[in-house]
Write an enzyme that holds these catalytic residues in place. Structure first.
Site, PDB file in Angstrom:
ATOM      1  N   PRO A  87       0.828  -1.212   0.000  1.00 16.33           N
ATOM      2  CA  PRO A  87       0.000   0.000   0.000  1.00 16.33           C
ATOM      3  C   PRO A  87       0.858   1.256   0.000  1.00 16.33           C
ATOM      4  O   PRO A  87       0.413   2.327  -0.383  1.00 16.33           O
ATOM      5  CB  PRO A  87      -0.797  -0.101   1.302  1.00 16.33           C
ATOM      6  CG  PRO A  87      -0.634  -1.472   1.786  1.00 16.33           C
ATOM      7  CD  PRO A  87       0.618  -2.013   1.205  1.00 16.33           C
ATOM      8  N   GLU A 114       2.275  -6.969   8.263  1.00 15.28           N
ATOM      9  CA  GLU A 114       2.542  -5.526   8.127  1.00 15.28           C
ATOM     10  C   GLU A 114       3.580  -5.298   7.042  1.00 15.28           C
ATOM     11  O   GLU A 114       4.034  -4.187   6.852  1.00 15.28           O
ATOM     12  CB  GLU A 114       3.044  -4.964   9.461  1.00 15.28           C
ATOM     13  CG  GLU A 114       2.094  -5.193  10.622  1.00 15.28           C
ATOM     14  CD  GLU A 114       0.635  -4.996  10.230  1.00 15.28           C
ATOM     15  OE1 GLU A 114      -0.129  -5.955  10.335  1.00 15.28           O
ATOM     16  OE2 GLU A 114       0.286  -3.886   9.784  1.00 15.28           O
ATOM     17  N   ARG A 156      -1.688  -8.846 -20.770  1.00 12.85           N
ATOM     18  CA  ARG A 156      -2.659  -8.612 -21.863  1.00 12.85           C
ATOM     19  C   ARG A 156      -2.060  -7.703 -22.945  1.00 12.85           C
ATOM     20  O   ARG A 156      -2.533  -7.668 -24.070  1.00 12.85           O
ATOM     21  CB  ARG A 156      -3.953  -8.010 -21.349  1.00 12.85           C
ATOM     22  CG  ARG A 156      -3.836  -6.605 -20.797  1.00 12.85           C
ATOM     23  CD  ARG A 156      -5.148  -6.104 -20.244  1.00 12.85           C
ATOM     24  NE  ARG A 156      -6.091  -5.769 -21.295  1.00 12.85           N
ATOM     25  CZ  ARG A 156      -6.109  -4.600 -21.937  1.00 12.85           C
ATOM     26  NH1 ARG A 156      -5.201  -3.670 -21.660  1.00 12.85           N
ATOM     27  NH2 ARG A 156      -7.010  -4.363 -22.867  1.00 12.85           N
ATOM     28  N   ASP A 171      -7.555   0.859 -25.572  1.00 17.20           N
ATOM     29  CA  ASP A 171      -7.761   0.750 -24.127  1.00 17.20           C
ATOM     30  C   ASP A 171      -8.447   2.001 -23.583  1.00 17.20           C
ATOM     31  O   ASP A 171      -8.243   3.093 -24.089  1.00 17.20           O
ATOM     32  CB  ASP A 171      -6.400   0.555 -23.429  1.00 17.20           C
ATOM     33  CG  ASP A 171      -6.084  -0.927 -23.287  1.00 17.20           C
ATOM     34  OD1 ASP A 171      -4.972  -1.273 -22.907  1.00 17.20           O
ATOM     35  OD2 ASP A 171      -6.996  -1.723 -23.580  1.00 17.20           O
TER      36      ASP A 171
HETATM   37  N1  LIG Z   1      -3.150  -2.490  -1.806  1.00 15.47           N
HETATM   38  C1  LIG Z   1      -2.336  -3.401  -1.158  1.00 15.47           C
HETATM   39  N2  LIG Z   1      -2.538  -3.868   0.073  1.00 15.47           N
HETATM   40  C2  LIG Z   1      -1.536  -4.751   0.481  1.00 15.47           C
HETATM   41  C3  LIG Z   1      -1.428  -5.364   1.714  1.00 15.47           C
HETATM   42  C4  LIG Z   1      -0.349  -6.200   1.954  1.00 15.47           C
HETATM   43 BR1  LIG Z   1      -0.199  -7.028   3.636  1.00 15.47          BR
HETATM   44  C5  LIG Z   1       0.611  -6.449   0.984  1.00 15.47           C
HETATM   45  C6  LIG Z   1       0.503  -5.830  -0.259  1.00 15.47           C
HETATM   46  C7  LIG Z   1      -0.566  -4.993  -0.486  1.00 15.47           C
HETATM   47  S1  LIG Z   1      -0.934  -4.084  -1.905  1.00 15.47           S
END
Ligand SMILES: Nc1nc2cc(Br)ccc2s1
Length: 235
Positions: A87, A114, A156, A171
């Site tokens: 994230p 985490e 793709r 696209d």
């Molecule tokens: N949007 C994302 N959330 C997450 C959570 C974790 Br735990 C690992 C990778 C990602 S990519």
């Protein structure tokens, strides 16, 4: 294959969608290869532990460098591109998908908990190119779903993967705007008629109407995508 893909996860079965449908066909036809590795194969202890408590305290667990390091030593050669979904990563975009589709070898490291001890990425970055990438401002349970999304968006684009019927030439982001509404038969469905312009045969008028629909939808849903000269830009 044109593109080799390796994925590391503690839930390798989560990646089976990569072997279905069009992606499965691309594998069968030798356009891409997909190998999934179970991170626990690189654990040392009888409990096959992959995580430990975070230094500095705080909730959750962090994935151990002593497991990830040897795993990537085996799975990720220096000439591969290491992609780490997180994230906290740079936003994944169509442009990045196009870049990834030109690579020869991608390795996806799927974290859980985490995340992965930062030294794993820092150490890998001394040998190979590393991208920490986010697929959106929401938190998943692990990187596996993000990996599937990025692999689909990337593969793709490789010649031969999509039948020309489903070509990626047009696209939705090709002109930078959102795609407008689409219609097919019947002409009236549950009392709802297809916009008459689409049945007019007037291709210039249809193209104009579609562009206007795209602009209207982009203004209302994604003003951030509007070009500078279009009204409706966010301040
Ligand atoms: N949007 C994302 N959330 C997450 C959570 C974790 Br735990 C690992 C990778 C990602 S990519």
């Amino acid at each position: 294959p044109t593109l080799r893909i390796d994925v590391v996860s503690i839930f390798p079965e989560y990646l089976t969608p990569l072997r279905a449908a069009l992606l499965g066909r691309a594998i069968d036809r030798g356009i891409i290869s997909v190998d999934v590795h179970d991170l626990r194969d690189w654990t040392h202890d009888v409990h096959r532990g992959v995580d430990d408590s975070p230094y500095g305290g705080g909730p959750g667990m962090v994935m151990k460098p002593e497991v990830w390091g040897p795993c990537l030593d085996d799975v990720c050669p220096d000439d591969a591109l290491l992609v780490v979904p997180t994230p906290a990563g740079v936003p994944f975009t169509q442009s990045m998908a196009e870049d990834l589709s030109r690579e020869r070898h991608l390795v996806f490291a799927c974290g859980r908990y985490e995340g992965i001890d930062q030294r794993v990425v820092d150490d890998a970055a001394t040998r190979t190119r590393v991208l920490e990438v986010s697929i959106g401002d929401f938190v998943l349970i692990g990187g596996e779903v993000a990996t599937i999304a990025m692999v689909e968006a990337t593969v793709r684009l490789i010649d031969g993967v999509l039948g020309n019927a489903a070509s990626h030439q047009q696209d939705s982001f090709s002109d930078g705007l959102l795609e407008g509404p689409s219609y097919t038969r019947p002409e009236v469905w549950r009392g709802l008629a297809v916009p008459a312009v689409l049945r007019s045969g007037d291709h210039a008028k249809i193209e104009k109407w579609r562009h206007e629909e795209s602009l209207q939808r982009t203004r209302s849903r994604r003003p951030d995508l509007l070009p500078a000269d279009e009204p409706g830009q966010p301040d």
